[in-house]
Write an enzyme that holds these catalytic residues in place. Structure first.
Site, short mmCIF file in Angstrom:
data_model
loop_
_atom_site.label_atom_id
_atom_site.label_comp_id
_atom_site.label_asym_id
_atom_site.label_seq_id
_atom_site.Cartn_x
_atom_site.Cartn_y
_atom_site.Cartn_z
N ARG A 65 28.91 -2.11 -37.02
CA ARG A 65 27.49 -2.43 -37.23
C ARG A 65 26.93 -1.70 -38.44
O ARG A 65 26.06 -2.22 -39.13
CB ARG A 65 26.68 -2.09 -35.98
CG ARG A 65 27.05 -2.96 -34.80
CD ARG A 65 26.39 -2.47 -33.54
NE ARG A 65 26.84 -3.27 -32.41
CZ ARG A 65 26.63 -2.94 -31.16
NH1 ARG A 65 25.97 -1.83 -30.87
NH2 ARG A 65 27.05 -3.71 -30.19
N GLU A 102 30.79 5.34 -23.42
CA GLU A 102 30.47 5.18 -22.01
C GLU A 102 31.74 4.97 -21.18
O GLU A 102 31.79 5.26 -20.00
CB GLU A 102 29.55 3.97 -21.77
CG GLU A 102 28.22 4.06 -22.44
CD GLU A 102 28.22 3.48 -23.85
OE1 GLU A 102 29.32 3.27 -24.45
OE2 GLU A 102 27.14 3.26 -24.39
#
Length: 123
Positions: A65, A102
């Protein structure tokens, strides 16, 4: 007028159960969303560009990104761009950093000579 968050698609349980993936391809598919994203980032750092104490030299964009949004910001502000890649993707001598996700951990790298001593960086 839409907010940037309105363009981001949330995909539950991807890449594994319990994770909500924020998909930015929906921003890229909309010209207004893309412009809003780039303009918003530029707005966040514009005062740094003219601050004698804080002025920056380099935009660093972590994969992937950071490539998508960092390059047009760097280009439009006439700054250098440094890509930060996943481990093993860069051909020259690198420095690396491990970080937690995560759902695990990963390592990112950048070329050792991509930021010169004394340069100020925006990530």
């Amino acid at each position: 007028m839409k907010k940037l968050e309105d363009y981001v698609r949330s995909i539950p349980d991807f890449p594994e159960p319990g994770i909500i993936f924020r998909d930015v391809t929906s921003i890229l598919q909309d010209a207004d969303g893309l412009a809003l994203a780039i303009d918003s980032i530029r707005e966040m750092v514009k005062d740094l560009e003219y601050d004698v104490v804080v002025d920056f030299d380099v935009v660093v964009g972590p994969e992937s990104r950071g490539f998508i949004f960092g390059v047009p910001v760097a280009y439009s502000m006439k700054k250098a761009f440094v890509p930060v890649r996943k481990k093993g993707k860069l051909p020259c001598e690198t420095i690396s950093m491990e970080y937690d996700l995560e759902y695990g951990s990963a390592v990112i790298e950048m070329h050792k000579d991509s930021i010169k001593p004394g340069q100020k960086v925006v990530i």
